[in-house]
Write a protein that holds these residues in place. Structure first.
Motif, PDB file in Angstrom:
ATOM      1  N   GLU A  74     -22.707 -13.688  67.539  1.00  0.00           N
ATOM      2  CA  GLU A  74     -23.566 -14.223  66.485  1.00  0.00           C
ATOM      3  C   GLU A  74     -22.685 -15.069  65.572  1.00  0.00           C
ATOM      4  O   GLU A  74     -21.629 -14.607  65.119  1.00  0.00           O
ATOM      5  N   ARG A 121     -20.481 -13.612  52.828  1.00  0.00           N
ATOM      6  CA  ARG A 121     -21.529 -12.723  53.337  1.00  0.00           C
ATOM      7  C   ARG A 121     -20.965 -11.703  54.321  1.00  0.00           C
ATOM      8  O   ARG A 121     -21.716 -11.062  55.060  1.00  0.00           O
ATOM      9  N   ARG A 177     -22.566  -8.216  54.035  1.00  0.00           N
ATOM     10  CA  ARG A 177     -23.920  -8.108  54.581  1.00  0.00           C
ATOM     11  C   ARG A 177     -23.884  -7.900  56.084  1.00  0.00           C
ATOM     12  O   ARG A 177     -24.574  -7.029  56.626  1.00  0.00           O
ATOM     13  N   PHE A 178     -23.068  -8.691  56.773  1.00  0.00           N
ATOM     14  CA  PHE A 178     -23.058  -8.593  58.231  1.00  0.00           C
ATOM     15  C   PHE A 178     -22.349  -7.331  58.712  1.00  0.00           C
ATOM     16  O   PHE A 178     -22.750  -6.728  59.708  1.00  0.00           O
ATOM     17  N   GLY A 236     -22.402  -4.552  57.079  1.00  0.00           N
ATOM     18  CA  GLY A 236     -23.405  -3.520  56.850  1.00  0.00           C
ATOM     19  C   GLY A 236     -24.486  -3.509  57.915  1.00  0.00           C
ATOM     20  O   GLY A 236     -24.950  -2.442  58.344  1.00  0.00           O
ATOM     21  N   ASN A 237     -24.877  -4.699  58.370  1.00  0.00           N
ATOM     22  CA  ASN A 237     -25.868  -4.786  59.442  1.00  0.00           C
ATOM     23  C   ASN A 237     -25.391  -4.097  60.718  1.00  0.00           C
ATOM     24  O   ASN A 237     -26.207  -3.616  61.520  1.00  0.00           O
ATOM     25  N   LEU A 238     -24.070  -4.070  60.895  1.00  0.00           N
ATOM     26  CA  LEU A 238     -23.484  -3.428  62.076  1.00  0.00           C
ATOM     27  C   LEU A 238     -23.237  -1.940  61.860  1.00  0.00           C
ATOM     28  O   LEU A 238     -22.680  -1.277  62.740  1.00  0.00           O
ATOM     29  N   THR A 282     -21.239  -4.547  48.965  1.00  0.00           N
ATOM     30  CA  THR A 282     -22.247  -3.990  49.868  1.00  0.00           C
ATOM     31  C   THR A 282     -22.108  -2.480  49.983  1.00  0.00           C
ATOM     32  O   THR A 282     -22.878  -1.833  50.703  1.00  0.00           O
TER      33      THR A 282
END
Length: 385
Positions: free
Chosen positions: A12, A22, A25-26, A28-30, A59
């Motif tokens: 990605e 960011r 954020r990413f 945390g998404n993982l 985050t």
């Protein structure tokens, strides 16, 4: 209908000025709750590591900083980083830096995920277990480790660079922020840029090139050839830096899927034995290897020359085509001041036999457009002395 099957692996990708902010954020998404942040002292001094650490903190992600990374990352550094990962209870990795921190981070993930030594994964498709989540934030426009399935690690016992190649090494997320390249010195800008150019060239003439890699590779050649001098001379030029980062990313996606060739095989040998800068080794070797490879892919090398701005007629043939292509590469190197010889870096004829044997065993050589024996590789090294 295509005449053969081909695959294309990619992480990605988020591209653009400011996207590094960011990272939290990413991560945390993982699912990261405690991240091992892998960087090096130079990147830390530039302030980019702090930027990412702050993003992670906002985050709610705890961080552990690991900065024991050399310019050519060592196996012992990877193993030390994996120990820190386990001891601190980390559950993901964020790499901030150039190819060295990112390759080291990939190796740390392999060891942390399997408990095996990093050198056990040498070669192609030797990874048989998942690694922790990995986010890469590149700070150079050259290595493209943030989008590739490669990790290059120095075996400190054998004094050779080993290549680990597996789609399991493709990062989960690449945050490609051109702003982070503005603190590179002129010499680092040139060396990493020439690394990107070599990635693109070798992917374009690779024996396993395919339509997607062709498009990306030749566009990367155009972008690097048109913007590298601007980025060196005007380091804060946002368009030059953005185009260089885009060219580097394109080249990385191309070589990750089409692999490389003799330039990288020979540069890895030099870096392993003599601990020399990788991008500079590529720069020294690129035109010499092109001269040796040209008969196996003349039309492709001509296309590369034209993408660099050289006036190469469509109907050129024989030795003239090779001369024009090699001259374009050599002239570009001269404009950038990258005309040092291997001899000036300390390479002697006594080194050549060991270097040639190491290069002949490198997996990158498998996709060179023509087979090269140890004797052929030795001859190319001799020309570059």
């Amino acid at each position: 209908m295509p005449t053969r099957e081909w695959k294309f692996v990619v992480p990605e990708i988020v591209f653009g000025p400011g996207c590094s902010d960011r990272a939290g954020r990413f991560a945390g998404n993982l699912g990261m709750e405690r991240a091992l942040v892998v960087s090096d002292p130079g990147v830390i001094a530039a302030g980019w590591t702090r930027l990412v650490l702050e993003s992670l903190s906002r985050t709610g992600i705890e961080t552990v900083l690991f900065d024991r990374v050399s310019p050519n990352p060592r196996d012992v550094e990877v193993m030390l980083g994996a120990d820190v990962f386990r001891e601190k209870g980390c559950d993901g990795i964020v790499a901030v830096g150039g190819g060295s921190p990112m390759d080291c981070a990939k190796g740390i993930g392999l060891v942390a995920g399997t408990g095996r030594h990093v050198l056990a994964f040498e070669g192609v498709d030797k990874v048989d277990a998942p690694s922790p989540p990995l986010v890469c934030v590149p700070t150079t426009s050259g290595s493209s480790a943030d989008v590739s399935q490669f990790a290059i690690i120095l075996d400190t016992v054998r004094e050779v660079k080993i290549a680990i190649v597996s789609k399991a090494l493709v990062p989960d997320v690449a945050l490609v922020d051109p702003v982070l390249t503005t603190t590179m010195s002129p010499s680092l800008t040139v060396n990493t840029g020439l690394d990107a150019l070599t990635h693109a060239m070798e992917a374009y003439v690779s024996s396993v090139h395919q339509p997607l890699t062709d498009h990306l590779a030749i566009e990367a050649v155009r972008l690097v050839a048109a913007n590298l001098e601007k980025a060196r001379d005007h380091p804060n030029d946002p368009l030059a830096r953005e185009n260089m980062m885009l060219g580097s990313m394109y080249a990385g996606l191309a070589f990750s899927n089409a692999i490389l060739g003799a330039v990288h095989a020979m540069a890895h040998a030099l870096g392993g034995l003599l601990d020399l800068p990788h991008g500079l080794c590529n720069a020294i070797l690129m035109d010499h290897v092109a001269a040796a490879n040209y008969p196996a892919a003349p039309k492709r090398y001509q296309a590369i020359g034209r993408a660099m701005g050289a006036a190469i007629p469509e109907d050129v043939g024989g030795s003239l085509g090779r001369e024009l292509v090699v001259a374009a590469m050599t002239a570009f190197k001269k404009r950038l001041g990258a005309v040092v010889s291997l001899g000036e870096l300390g390479v002697t004829r006594a080194h050549l036999a060991d270097l040639a044997r190491a290069a002949a065993a490198d997996p990158c050589l498998a996709t060179n457009p023509r087979p090269l024996a140890v004797e052929d590789i030795t001859a190319i090294y001799e020309q570059a002395l």
